[in-house]
Design a protein around this motif. Sequence first.
Motif, PDB file in Angstrom:
ATOM      1  N   ARG A 195     -14.308  15.304 -84.680  1.00 43.52           N
ATOM      2  CA  ARG A 195     -14.514  16.483 -85.529  1.00 43.52           C
ATOM      3  C   ARG A 195     -15.850  17.156 -85.211  1.00 43.52           C
ATOM      4  O   ARG A 195     -15.938  18.380 -85.134  1.00 43.52           O
ATOM      5  CB  ARG A 195     -14.451  16.069 -87.001  1.00 43.52           C
ATOM      6  CG  ARG A 195     -14.331  17.246 -87.935  1.00 43.52           C
ATOM      7  CD  ARG A 195     -13.725  16.847 -89.254  1.00 43.52           C
ATOM      8  NE  ARG A 195     -13.619  18.007 -90.124  1.00 43.52           N
ATOM      9  CZ  ARG A 195     -13.281  17.937 -91.386  1.00 43.52           C
ATOM     10  NH1 ARG A 195     -12.994  16.777 -91.931  1.00 43.52           N
ATOM     11  NH2 ARG A 195     -13.206  19.024 -92.123  1.00 43.52           N
ATOM     12  N   LEU A 196     -16.895  16.349 -85.033  1.00 43.28           N
ATOM     13  CA  LEU A 196     -18.209  16.879 -84.666  1.00 43.28           C
ATOM     14  C   LEU A 196     -18.157  17.544 -83.284  1.00 43.28           C
ATOM     15  O   LEU A 196     -18.723  18.614 -83.084  1.00 43.28           O
ATOM     16  CB  LEU A 196     -19.247  15.748 -84.656  1.00 43.28           C
ATOM     17  CG  LEU A 196     -19.639  15.162 -86.017  1.00 43.28           C
ATOM     18  CD1 LEU A 196     -20.402  13.861 -85.833  1.00 43.28           C
ATOM     19  CD2 LEU A 196     -20.480  16.160 -86.818  1.00 43.28           C
ATOM     20  N   LEU A 197     -17.460  16.901 -82.366  1.00 42.46           N
ATOM     21  CA  LEU A 197     -17.337  17.432 -81.008  1.00 42.46           C
ATOM     22  C   LEU A 197     -16.597  18.766 -81.008  1.00 42.46           C
ATOM     23  O   LEU A 197     -17.032  19.733 -80.366  1.00 42.46           O
ATOM     24  CB  LEU A 197     -16.613  16.409 -80.132  1.00 42.46           C
ATOM     25  CG  LEU A 197     -16.492  16.729 -78.637  1.00 42.46           C
ATOM     26  CD1 LEU A 197     -17.860  16.890 -78.001  1.00 42.46           C
ATOM     27  CD2 LEU A 197     -15.705  15.628 -77.928  1.00 42.46           C
ATOM     28  N   GLN A 198     -15.496  18.834 -81.733  1.00 39.37           N
ATOM     29  CA  GLN A 198     -14.722  20.083 -81.811  1.00 39.37           C
ATOM     30  C   GLN A 198     -15.550  21.209 -82.432  1.00 39.37           C
ATOM     31  O   GLN A 198     -15.497  22.353 -81.980  1.00 39.37           O
ATOM     32  CB  GLN A 198     -13.448  19.856 -82.621  1.00 39.37           C
ATOM     33  CG  GLN A 198     -12.392  19.036 -81.892  1.00 39.37           C
ATOM     34  CD  GLN A 198     -11.276  18.548 -82.820  1.00 39.37           C
ATOM     35  OE1 GLN A 198     -11.216  18.917 -83.989  1.00 39.37           O
ATOM     36  NE2 GLN A 198     -10.402  17.700 -82.290  1.00 39.37           N
ATOM     37  N   GLN A 199     -16.334  20.860 -83.458  1.00 31.40           N
ATOM     38  CA  GLN A 199     -17.166  21.875 -84.108  1.00 31.40           C
ATOM     39  C   GLN A 199     -18.250  22.372 -83.157  1.00 31.40           C
ATOM     40  O   GLN A 199     -18.519  23.571 -83.078  1.00 31.40           O
ATOM     41  CB  GLN A 199     -17.803  21.293 -85.373  1.00 31.40           C
ATOM     42  CG  GLN A 199     -18.586  22.302 -86.200  1.00 31.40           C
ATOM     43  CD  GLN A 199     -17.702  23.325 -86.885  1.00 31.40           C
ATOM     44  OE1 GLN A 199     -16.963  23.008 -87.796  1.00 31.40           O
ATOM     45  NE2 GLN A 199     -17.788  24.574 -86.447  1.00 31.40           N
ATOM     46  N   ALA A 200     -18.859  21.451 -82.406  1.00 32.34           N
ATOM     47  CA  ALA A 200     -19.890  21.836 -81.431  1.00 32.34           C
ATOM     48  C   ALA A 200     -19.295  22.749 -80.350  1.00 32.34           C
ATOM     49  O   ALA A 200     -19.902  23.757 -79.964  1.00 32.34           O
ATOM     50  CB  ALA A 200     -20.506  20.594 -80.801  1.00 32.34           C
ATOM     51  N   GLN A 201     -18.110  22.395 -79.878  1.00 31.29           N
ATOM     52  CA  GLN A 201     -17.443  23.203 -78.844  1.00 31.29           C
ATOM     53  C   GLN A 201     -17.095  24.596 -79.377  1.00 31.29           C
ATOM     54  O   GLN A 201     -17.243  25.598 -78.673  1.00 31.29           O
ATOM     55  CB  GLN A 201     -16.175  22.491 -78.369  1.00 31.29           C
ATOM     56  CG  GLN A 201     -16.459  21.242 -77.545  1.00 31.29           C
ATOM     57  CD  GLN A 201     -15.241  20.374 -77.311  1.00 31.29           C
ATOM     58  OE1 GLN A 201     -14.254  20.434 -78.060  1.00 31.29           O
ATOM     59  NE2 GLN A 201     -15.283  19.536 -76.282  1.00 31.29           N
TER      60      GLN A 201
END
Length: 207
Positions: A195-201
């Motif tokens: 979830r954090l990775l998707q938000q950063a992307q």
Amino acid sequence: MAKNYYDITIALAGVAQSARLVQQLAHDDQYSHEALSISLKSILITDSPSTLSVFGLEKDLRMGLESLQSALTDNRQGLSAELTRYLLSIMVLERKLSANKPALNELSSRISQLDRQLAHFDVESETITSALAAIYIDVISPIGPRIQVTGSPDALQRPLVQAKVRAALLAGIRAAVLWQQVGGSRLQLMFSRNRLLQQAQKILAHS
């Protein structure tokens, strides 16, 4: 209550940006003066209408967002492992600081005293950088544990590099305080990585 992963990711990117700056400075790389200026300015912003406005615009955290992606996805070797170690070490120090009311009060007092100097010097000047480094030495270092910074011995022996590393670490702790305030937790790094990775992307895609 649902977590605001946008704010959590922005604050975490602030921590990651500081960790990456420490890494660049310690290895005598060409560090980003713009990113350092943004991180150091964030220390001085104690009252902000939003999480993002502590740092400026989304594009001002590009280095942090890219570094966060690296920490969340890369294998745990070499520079990626070092970056993750700095990130987690900053978070540990923030927890120690937040549990120490006298240290928090001293930190707030010392930062507010910089206003007079900021009227005459730029935030990335040697004067302000050294003042921020002194705050780190006096307020943060005693609460421990000490962050082991590794890199080029030649670079790390230079007083100005040492000052910039400590100032960048102080900025990382400021971002970690913000991260906790908006609902960030270490458990998210274990159980909500995607979830954090998707938000950063997502933020990087339109920053």
